[in-house]
Design a protein around this motif. Sequence first.
Motif, PDB file in Angstrom:
ATOM      1  N   GLY A 137       0.821  -1.209   0.000  1.00 44.14           N
ATOM      2  CA  GLY A 137       0.000   0.000   0.000  1.00 44.14           C
ATOM      3  C   GLY A 137       0.851   1.254   0.000  1.00 44.14           C
ATOM      4  O   GLY A 137       0.598   2.199  -0.755  1.00 44.14           O
ATOM      5  N   ARG A 138       1.889   1.288   0.836  1.00 41.94           N
ATOM      6  CA  ARG A 138       2.783   2.443   0.877  1.00 41.94           C
ATOM      7  C   ARG A 138       3.543   2.585  -0.439  1.00 41.94           C
ATOM      8  O   ARG A 138       3.741   3.707  -0.929  1.00 41.94           O
ATOM      9  CB  ARG A 138       3.762   2.299   2.038  1.00 41.94           C
ATOM     10  N   ALA A 139       3.949   1.458  -1.015  1.00 40.55           N
ATOM     11  CA  ALA A 139       4.639   1.510  -2.301  1.00 40.55           C
ATOM     12  C   ALA A 139       3.733   2.082  -3.383  1.00 40.55           C
ATOM     13  O   ALA A 139       4.154   2.916  -4.198  1.00 40.55           O
ATOM     14  CB  ALA A 139       5.118   0.108  -2.696  1.00 40.55           C
ATOM     15  N   MET A 140       2.477   1.637  -3.398  1.00 36.95           N
ATOM     16  CA  MET A 140       1.517   2.184  -4.356  1.00 36.95           C
ATOM     17  C   MET A 140       1.332   3.677  -4.129  1.00 36.95           C
ATOM     18  O   MET A 140       1.167   4.449  -5.081  1.00 36.95           O
ATOM     19  CB  MET A 140       0.163   1.469  -4.233  1.00 36.95           C
ATOM     20  N   GLY A 141       1.349   4.114  -2.858  1.00 39.07           N
ATOM     21  CA  GLY A 141       1.200   5.530  -2.554  1.00 39.07           C
ATOM     22  C   GLY A 141       2.316   6.364  -3.160  1.00 39.07           C
ATOM     23  O   GLY A 141       2.091   7.469  -3.664  1.00 39.07           O
ATOM     24  N   ILE A 142       3.556   5.830  -3.097  1.00 41.27           N
ATOM     25  CA  ILE A 142       4.694   6.544  -3.683  1.00 41.27           C
ATOM     26  C   ILE A 142       4.526   6.673  -5.195  1.00 41.27           C
ATOM     27  O   ILE A 142       4.679   7.758  -5.770  1.00 41.27           O
ATOM     28  CB  ILE A 142       6.014   5.822  -3.348  1.00 41.27           C
ATOM     29  N   ALA A 268      -1.816  11.323  -1.056  1.00 38.32           N
ATOM     30  CA  ALA A 268      -1.478  10.006  -1.607  1.00 38.32           C
ATOM     31  C   ALA A 268      -0.616   9.219  -0.625  1.00 38.32           C
ATOM     32  O   ALA A 268      -0.832   8.021  -0.405  1.00 38.32           O
ATOM     33  CB  ALA A 268      -0.765  10.158  -2.952  1.00 38.32           C
ATOM     34  N   ARG A 269       0.378   9.888  -0.033  1.00 37.74           N
ATOM     35  CA  ARG A 269       1.223   9.210   0.955  1.00 37.74           C
ATOM     36  C   ARG A 269       0.417   8.855   2.203  1.00 37.74           C
ATOM     37  O   ARG A 269       0.601   7.787   2.794  1.00 37.74           O
ATOM     38  CB  ARG A 269       2.412  10.106   1.328  1.00 37.74           C
ATOM     39  N   LEU A 270      -0.486   9.760   2.601  1.00 42.51           N
ATOM     40  CA  LEU A 270      -1.325   9.510   3.765  1.00 42.51           C
ATOM     41  C   LEU A 270      -2.214   8.291   3.549  1.00 42.51           C
ATOM     42  O   LEU A 270      -2.291   7.394   4.406  1.00 42.51           O
ATOM     43  CB  LEU A 270      -2.193  10.737   4.054  1.00 42.51           C
ATOM     44  N   GLY A 272      -1.709   5.922   1.467  1.00 46.10           N
ATOM     45  CA  GLY A 272      -0.856   4.741   1.375  1.00 46.10           C
ATOM     46  C   GLY A 272      -0.564   4.156   2.747  1.00 46.10           C
ATOM     47  O   GLY A 272      -0.622   2.938   2.951  1.00 46.10           O
ATOM     48  N   ARG A 273      -0.254   5.025   3.708  1.00 40.36           N
ATOM     49  CA  ARG A 273       0.006   4.556   5.082  1.00 40.36           C
ATOM     50  C   ARG A 273      -1.263   3.990   5.712  1.00 40.36           C
ATOM     51  O   ARG A 273      -1.219   2.981   6.430  1.00 40.36           O
ATOM     52  CB  ARG A 273       0.572   5.700   5.927  1.00 40.36           C
ATOM     53  N   MET A 274      -2.400   4.655   5.461  1.00 43.41           N
ATOM     54  CA  MET A 274      -3.670   4.151   5.991  1.00 43.41           C
ATOM     55  C   MET A 274      -3.980   2.761   5.436  1.00 43.41           C
ATOM     56  O   MET A 274      -4.494   1.893   6.153  1.00 43.41           O
ATOM     57  CB  MET A 274      -4.805   5.118   5.631  1.00 43.41           C
ATOM     58  N   THR A 275      -3.651   2.556   4.164  1.00 43.19           N
ATOM     59  CA  THR A 275      -3.912   1.273   3.529  1.00 43.19           C
ATOM     60  C   THR A 275      -3.146   0.153   4.216  1.00 43.19           C
ATOM     61  O   THR A 275      -3.693  -0.937   4.463  1.00 43.19           O
ATOM     62  CB  THR A 275      -3.535   1.340   2.033  1.00 43.19           C
ATOM     63  N   ASP A 276      -1.878   0.400   4.552  1.00 39.93           N
ATOM     64  CA  ASP A 276      -1.073  -0.617   5.222  1.00 39.93           C
ATOM     65  C   ASP A 276      -1.463  -0.781   6.685  1.00 39.93           C
ATOM     66  O   ASP A 276      -1.393  -1.886   7.230  1.00 39.93           O
ATOM     67  CB  ASP A 276       0.408  -0.254   5.123  1.00 39.93           C
TER      68      ASP A 276
END
Length: 412
Positions: A137-142, A268-270, A272-276
């Motif tokens: 999820g974080r990778a996708m956010g990046i 997007a980064r936020l 991504g972190r929420m997703t993980d």
Amino acid sequence: MTIAAVLPPRRELWLLLTLAGIQFTHILDFMIMMPLGPQLTRLFGISDAQFGLLVSAYTLSAGVSGLLAATYIDRFGRKRLLMVLYVLFGLATLACGVAPTYGALMVARILAGMFGGVLSAVGQTIIADVIPYERRGRAMGIVMTSFSVSTVAGVPLGLVVAERWGWNMPFIAIALLCGVLTMVAARVLPAMTAHVHGASQHTVMGGIAQVLADANHRRAFLFSALLMSTGFTVIPYITIYLQANVGVQSGQIPWVYLCGGVVTLFTARLFGRMTDRHGKVTTFRWLAVAVAVPLLSVTLLGQVPLWVVLVATTLMFALMSGRMIPGMAILTAAANPALRGTFMTLNAAVQSAAMGLASLAGGMLIQRDAQGLVQNYWMAAVLGIVASLLAWRVVGGLTLHGATQGPPKARR
């Protein structure tokens, strides 16, 4: 099976940044056409409908190429395939910049869509192959920040560059950036060939048949189509509505994309972190419901100050792109790892078709009254909201590979 263990954290970050850069050029190449409409119609003496064909040619070509690429994507190493496609994409984009006629530009756009559409699928597949499930999820956010950067640069900067140096300069600049990123990718991307042996055990059409025979894959394709349909019933007509009904001036339109892009860079980064942290399905479902508010609000705006418009559109862009982060992570996890490349390529075709059909449906719903005002735009938003709620329902039945020991149901 991933290769994440052989990549040190620093190289993994460089890989993600490189993929984000490649995604940036692909998205920017698509977006740059929209603000160039007035210049191109004057230069080539074409109608608005003919200009619309230039825009849609990219997406339709990407959909067709996705179907064709599904026959070979798992039969080559990820790095080798990405490099070849990206070089061809850069050359097609350069051809757009030097096209002397409308016909030549149309051919160049078709080629750019053909290679660009497959690039997106290969990039998403690389992330799924390299990054472990719990950090995907974080990778996708990046990587998804590339959408925000392309929004910021694509419309406002594209208008400035085209106005100052000519309509073709944005395409030439993108092609030059492709050359730089190609050299970077050659250094940072691992070979990624472990999947080739598995692909060689079945025929080309057999691989596609295997993907389509899997009920989980078919459900994932439905989810993917609903994911893309949500926004594209509304987004293509935002500029028309804001100028005709809300009174936003053409010179103010770039602020809509600039503000939306800048805010999305951070959200997007936020997300991504929420997703993980909270789970991919949980985060997606929250965003799928939340996006309904700004989506409907934008289509109901009246004569309001510009700051009200910017708040509504920025919130819509942030939540709309935010849905894509857990959404794409869910899709990559729903694919059988041995068939992930073929699955993601077919998925790119599904998404391209969904965008085109959603845009067509939105255009059929809206009308113009005698004063030239857009009517029934809110109905396009309602259609998008229905698609989002259906995606909320469908995602619960997906099986996600790598979520735990063995692939549990996504709803658990």
